[in-house]
Design a protein around this motif. Structure first.
Motif, PDB file in Angstrom:
ATOM      1  N   LYS A 272      11.276  -0.344   0.698  1.00 12.47           N
ATOM      2  CA  LYS A 272      10.627   0.304  -0.454  1.00 12.47           C
ATOM      3  C   LYS A 272      11.356  -0.042  -1.744  1.00 12.47           C
TER       4      LYS A 272
ATOM      5  N   TYR B 210       4.880   2.169   9.215  1.00 11.23           N
ATOM      6  CA  TYR B 210       5.856   1.757   8.196  1.00 11.23           C
ATOM      7  C   TYR B 210       5.218   0.773   7.201  1.00 11.23           C
TER       8      TYR B 210
ATOM      9  N   GLU C  34       2.080   0.402   6.588  1.00  7.32           N
ATOM     10  CA  GLU C  34       1.026   1.070   5.821  1.00  7.32           C
ATOM     11  C   GLU C  34       1.630   1.787   4.615  1.00  7.32           C
ATOM     12  N   GLU C  35       2.832   2.355   4.794  1.00  4.97           N
ATOM     13  CA  GLU C  35       3.514   2.982   3.659  1.00  4.97           C
ATOM     14  C   GLU C  35       3.848   1.944   2.589  1.00  4.97           C
TER      15      GLU C  35
ATOM     16  N   THR D 204       0.708   0.953   0.661  1.00  5.37           N
ATOM     17  CA  THR D 204       0.347   1.999  -0.300  1.00  5.37           C
ATOM     18  C   THR D 204       1.248   1.943  -1.524  1.00  5.37           C
ATOM     19  N   LEU D 205       2.535   1.765  -1.300  1.00  6.59           N
ATOM     20  CA  LEU D 205       3.482   1.678  -2.421  1.00  6.59           C
ATOM     21  C   LEU D 205       3.128   0.508  -3.334  1.00  6.59           C
TER      22      LEU D 205
END
Length: 625
Positions: free
Chosen positions: A423, A456, A458-459, A462-463
């Motif tokens: 991230k 993971y 998919e997060e 989205t970010l």
């Protein structure tokens, strides 16, 4: 026939729309041709003057303008102009000027009218403009594939066989045996309307029930597969095939108006399409070691060639090849876990680049990474994941997926990190878009979780979708980066060849065609907040906005499809000839049809790059608000 007339006939016969005309018709055309010479800068046609001839360029170059004075097209040897005036009221609609000393064959209006009325191929060519012609070419390529045109309902031989989710194992087996089905849909009937709860298959009974010696009274819910993957009754067979490849499932419930219409299985598609790539995938998951996988990998190119010969389109071929690549990864990861033991913490194996976009072909390398759970402790856990990454990477290399020269692989510690670190990577790339960050964006912003805890990735998607859309500076710099690779068109719409030694005098259809199109589509998709990865899916997302001018999405889709399919067919032809496939083609090896439509496709790419530069102020690093 005089020698000079034979030379005119032979020249006409090499170019559209004359190349499909009978020789006797060509002879009659040649008998009426007049030859005209125009010096550079001289006017050939003026708006409003009588339109009396079709003009065919024997040599030289011509500029055609709109009535506003805006440049409409540049034409060279083998091109025609003046047809619109002949079809529309006998008056010149588009003025033309010689850009350099030019020799023209002038075909009388009477002859043009006869060809237009009696020769379908000639009429089709002159009646449509470049973009429409390209669309027609793309549509023509896909018409003969049954997988592309047949709906999944064609595979349904009976209504859905279902049972309550509370049924016991013995009763479920009895129902499946009596009904002669290999899958049973399980319904939750506690509410006012039955709801699909899960599915059980013959394989589940064997591997989950009998192998574990479960009692016959065990609730079937204990072994059923939940989280059903379904497909619409309006979908095509090829979409069902891709869905099975992508999700590694063998049965798909078909849904019509929210209700199950039937269940189609792998065997149904195999029967319908006996050369299916699903055979390869099924074989991959049966292998017990890397040696077996390496043996199976030899079937991949045969499957690729079969799909090409069956006229599948580029999306279907790219998705199928990506599905095969994912299957190799998934099986290697399972074998690796068998050898090394279960993973100490959750993780996700992430595909990048063309595999994530479902646009993989047979000439490809590895691009992958690992996302680890945030409980990751390098001292305690990294030895396991490093060994697993190496096992997979070496296995992929054995199966024909070469090591990434840029080291974008999970074997690289930098690309084997916890979710929180990933991230921070993406956040930094977007908020501080330096040169390396932009390079990474072209690879890591196409991502797909293919094994393990895929939530993971998919997060991460989205970010990226949320942050990229809000960062105008990032979009502008990414757009500028997407302009580094230009289409191979010269000033006169002639091809610009590669001049890099071994591949001299060729066109690299990936570097100068599909890659720059994918790059600019990615920018637009990120700008509209889409999480789609496939270029065609991204275009559908962009089409739902007002981001691009009218018709641009359709033009880009057609350009990508045509360039990709020419590249695919070139590779398939090399494989059939016993040669190593690559991305470089020689224009002289292409048909007149392919050369002309490639020019149209490259012109669309050129125009799209001009709009990209304007839309995001790519030359200055600022985007239009």
């Amino acid at each position: 026939m005089q020698a000079e007339l034979i030379e005119i006939r032979n020249h006409l016969a090499r170019h559209e729309p004359f190349d499909q005309l009978p020789e006797t018709t060509l002879d009659r055309i040649v008998a009426q041709v007049e030859v005209a010479y125009f010096r550079a800068g001289s006017t050939i046609l003026e708006v409003g003057q009588p339109s009396t001839e079709l003009h065919y360029i024997r040599s030289g170059a011509v500029e055609v303008f709109r009535r506003s004075g805006e440049l409409y097209n540049r034409l060279t040897e083998g091109d025609i102009f003046g047809q619109f005036g002949l079809m529309m009221g006998k008056m010149v609609r588009f003025p033309a000027k010689a850009l350099e000393d030019t020799l023209i064959y002038c075909i009388p209006a009477v002859m043009f009218q006869e060809l237009w009325e009696t020769e379908d191929s000639f009429a089709d060519f002159v009646e449509i403009e470049d973009r429409t012609r390209l669309r027609t070419a793309v549509e023509r390529q896909g018409k003969s594939s049954n997988l592309m045109s047949a709906k999944v309902t064609r595979l349904i031989s009976r209504e859905t066989v279902s049972a309550p989710a509370t049924v016991r194992l013995q009763e479920a087996a009895r129902i499946m045996t009596e009904q002669g089905v290999s899958a049973l849909l399980l319904m939750d009937e506690t509410g006012t309307k039955p709801v699909m709860k899960g599915i059980i298959t013959d394989r589940d009974l064997r591997t989950r029930a009998l192998t574990e010696a479960m009692p016959s009274e065990t609730p079937v819910a204990d072994i059923m597969t939940e989280g059903l993957i379904t497909i619409s009754s309006e979908a095509f067979i090829f979409e069902a095939m891709l869905m099975m490849l992508h999700n590694n499932v063998h049965h798909l419930p078909v849904i019509h108006n929210g209700e199950p219409r039937g269940i189609i299985g792998l065997s149904d598609i195999v029967k319908y399409e006996s050369q299916s790539t699903l055979f390869v995938v099924s074989n991959i998951f049966r292998q017990k070691d890397v040696r077996g996988l390496t043996a199976v990998s030899k079937d991949v190119r045969d499957s690729y060639v079969r799909m090409v010969n069956e006229d599948a389109n580029s999306h279907m071929i790219g998705s199928a090849m990506a599905g095969i690549g994912r299957s190799f990864c998934q099986r290697l990861l399972a074998l690796g876990e068998e050898q090394l033991g279960p993973p100490p913490i959750p993780y996700c194996f992430m595909a990048l680049g063309s595999m994530a976009r479902d646009e993989q072909l047979v000439v490809t390398d590895q691009d992958n990474a690992m996302v680890l759970d945030d409980s990751f402790d390098p001292a305690e856990h990294d030895e396991y994941f490093k060994a697993l990454a190496k096992f997979v990477s070496d296995g992929l290399a054995s199966c024909g997926y070469t090591y990434c020269t840029g080291d974008i692989m999970a074997t690289n510690t930098k690309w084997r990190q916890p979710l929180s670190v990933w991230k921070s990577y993406f956040t930094d790339w977007i908020e501080n878009p330096k040169a390396e960050a932009l390079l990474n964006s072209n690879i890591f912003f196409d991502l797909e979780g293919i094994y393990g805890n895929t939530a993971y990735t998919e997060e991460l998607k989205t970010l990226v979708a949320e942050k990229a859309q809000k960062s105008q500076v990032f979009l502008a710099l990414l757009a500028r980066n997407a302009l580094n690779r230009t289409p191979p068109l010269g000033f006169f719409r002639t091809f610009v060849m590669e001049q890099d030694g071994k591949q001299n005098d060729t066109i690299n259809l990936k570097r100068r065609g599909t890659a720059p199109i994918s790059d600019l589509i990615r920018v637009h998709a990120l700008a509209c907040g889409s999480k789609a990865q496939n270029s065609f899916a991204r275009l559908r997302a962009v089409a739902e906005t007002q981001l691009l001018p009218h018709g641009s999405v359709e033009n880009l889709r057609d350009a990508l499809e045509f360039i990709a399919i020419v590249r695919i067919r070139h590779q398939a032809a090399a494989i059939e000839a016993g040669q190593q496939p690559d991305n470089n083609v020689r224009p002289e090896d292409l048909s007149t049809f392919e050369r002309r439509n490639l020019k149209d496709a490259f012109q669309i790419l050129s125009n799209a790059q001009k709009f990209l530069r304007y839309r995001y102020h790519a030359s200055t690093g600022r985007a239009i608000q």
